[in-house]
Enzyme design. Structure first.
Site, PDB file in Angstrom:
ATOM      1  N   HIS A 192       5.044   4.443   2.480  1.00  0.00           N
ATOM      2  CA  HIS A 192       4.542   3.343   1.812  1.00  0.00           C
ATOM      3  C   HIS A 192       4.050   3.401   0.300  1.00  0.00           C
ATOM      4  O   HIS A 192       4.288   2.691  -0.493  1.00  0.00           O
ATOM      5  CB  HIS A 192       3.353   2.773   2.588  1.00  0.00           C
ATOM      6  N   HIS A 202       3.107  -5.211  -2.465  1.00  0.00           N
ATOM      7  CA  HIS A 202       2.882  -5.751  -1.042  1.00  0.00           C
ATOM      8  C   HIS A 202       3.659  -6.896  -0.781  1.00  0.00           C
ATOM      9  O   HIS A 202       3.725  -7.818  -1.369  1.00  0.00           O
ATOM     10  CB  HIS A 202       1.331  -5.837  -0.925  1.00  0.00           C
ATOM     11  N   TYR A 253       0.976  -6.084   4.975  1.00  0.00           N
ATOM     12  CA  TYR A 253      -0.296  -6.214   5.461  1.00  0.00           C
ATOM     13  C   TYR A 253      -0.126  -6.514   7.097  1.00  0.00           C
ATOM     14  O   TYR A 253       0.707  -7.116   7.425  1.00  0.00           O
ATOM     15  CB  TYR A 253      -1.255  -7.010   4.755  1.00  0.00           C
TER      16      TYR A 253
END
Length: 371
Positions: A192, A202, A253
């Site tokens: 990530h 994101h 997320y």
């Protein structure tokens, strides 16, 4: 995969003298002011600290960030380079009649993409469990056209180093740029953070995210609502390279990221929660990376050797494909170059000025309006 979970330490002395109401109020204030809980799907740079939210100007745009230990933190794990930050609006673009050679260049630079699909890196000798870095790099190299080369004397490179959490800068910012990895940061968390370092943002902050998900701001921890703004709302780039939001993206997320009350902060449009992963780049991730870093992806090694044809004694000569430096920029996308957010349109550069677009050109490392 280890969880990045931290317990809130509540002082016991003096509680005996508090009434039940006073104790309840004290605990509420303590929970609001102390560190927030994070999980393995929400990378954060400072898991045990919170900072004051401040509006700064980055690349000429106003942006809400947390200021912690003198660092400008965006969306939990993204650091912004101080060389591109000002407290107020800065004159980042010269007028058409100004000479770049006679002006002070003090806005810093952001090159964003790594040239030639090559990311140079080094590893802090004190970083524990360095195999997670090697495994993360191996995953990137086996699935994308991006290659990672151990630094020798190169000035621009990423540096894997210990830290309190997981964090990175976005794109190539110039010089040594750290990727911090706490002991609990897994191989997936490292994949990530490398995603940020090569230019990924994101996933949940895409401009078109409301077509797929709903953000429940009432459930978000106070002071961290800005982590859920879209890039359009914050005036930042965050280019979308795929057709729609990818819930399986390694940059996504979780449904409970930064939750203040145990309730979901993000759900599908029908109100249901979803699963996220920190195992591998998703098909959507790979599609976007291929646009940013086009090239041949290494073929997986066959499980069984295949018969090969004998090579011709006189192979036909082949000419190398012509290269065009402009092909790395995509019409219709925004980039941060030399400290300025610019739009590529019809193979020409533009900046937003009010509600209009004005053409600019890059001269000797400075942007200048075109008459």
């Amino acid at each position: 995969m280890k969880n990045l979970k931290y317990l809130l330490a509540i002082p016991l002395f003096g509680l005996i003298a508090c009434s039940e109401d006073e104790l309840s109020n004290s605990l509420t204030e303590e929970n609001e002011s102390l560190a927030y809980l994070a999980d393995e799907f929400t990378e954060v740079a400072f898991p045990s600290k919170s900072g004051e939210v401040s509006n700064i100007y980055f690349a000429g745009r106003k942006l809400p960030v947390e200021v912690i230990e003198g660092k400008y933190l965006y969306q939990g794990d993204i650091f912004l380079p101080e060389s591109n930050i000002t407290k107020g609006p800065a004159n980042l673009i010269l007028e058409a009649d100004e000479d770049p050679a006679t002006t002070d260049k003090s806005v810093g630079r952001t090159e964003y993409l790594w040239p030639d699909n090559t990311v140079y890196y080094d590893i802090d000798p004190s970083l524990p469990n360095q195999q997670r870095v090697n495994d993360a790099i191996a995953h990137w190299e086996s699935t994308t056209a991006v290659q990672f080369v151990r630094r020798s004397s190169e000035s621009n490179y990423i540096y894997f180093t210990p830290g309190g959490g997981c964090s990175s800068y976005v794109g190539m910012i110039g010089g040594r740029q750290p990727i911090t990895l706490a002991d609990a940061c897994s191989t997936g968390n490292t994949i990530h953070e490398i995603g940020h370092a090569v230019g990924l943002w994101h996933e949940q902050s895409r401009a078109d995210r409301d077509q797929t998900i709903t953000v429940h701001f009432d459930n978000i921890q106070s002071g961290r609502e800005h982590n859920f703004y879209t890039y359009v709302e914050t005036g930042y780039d965050g280019a979308d390279y795929t057709a729609g939001l990818d819930l399986g993206s390694i940059m996504m997320y979780s449904s409970y990221s930064f939750s203040a009350n145990g309730q979901p902060t993000i759900t599908r449009k029908d109100g249901s929660t979803y699963s996220v992963q920190r195992s591998e780049l998703s098909n959507g991730d790979l599609e976007g990376i291929q646009v940013m870093y086009p090239g041949a992806v290494p073929e997986p090694e066959p499980t069984e050797p295949e018969p090969t044809e004998p090579e011709p004694t006189e192979p036909e000569p082949t000419e190398p494909e012509p290269t065009n430096p402009e092909t790395e920029y995509i019409n219709g996308e925004y980039y941060v170059i030399e400290g300025v957010m610019v739009l590529r349109k019809n193979d020409t550069w533009y900046v937003e000025k009010g509600k209009n677009l004005k053409e600019v050109e890059l001269i000797s490392g400075r942007w200048r309006f075109v008459k």
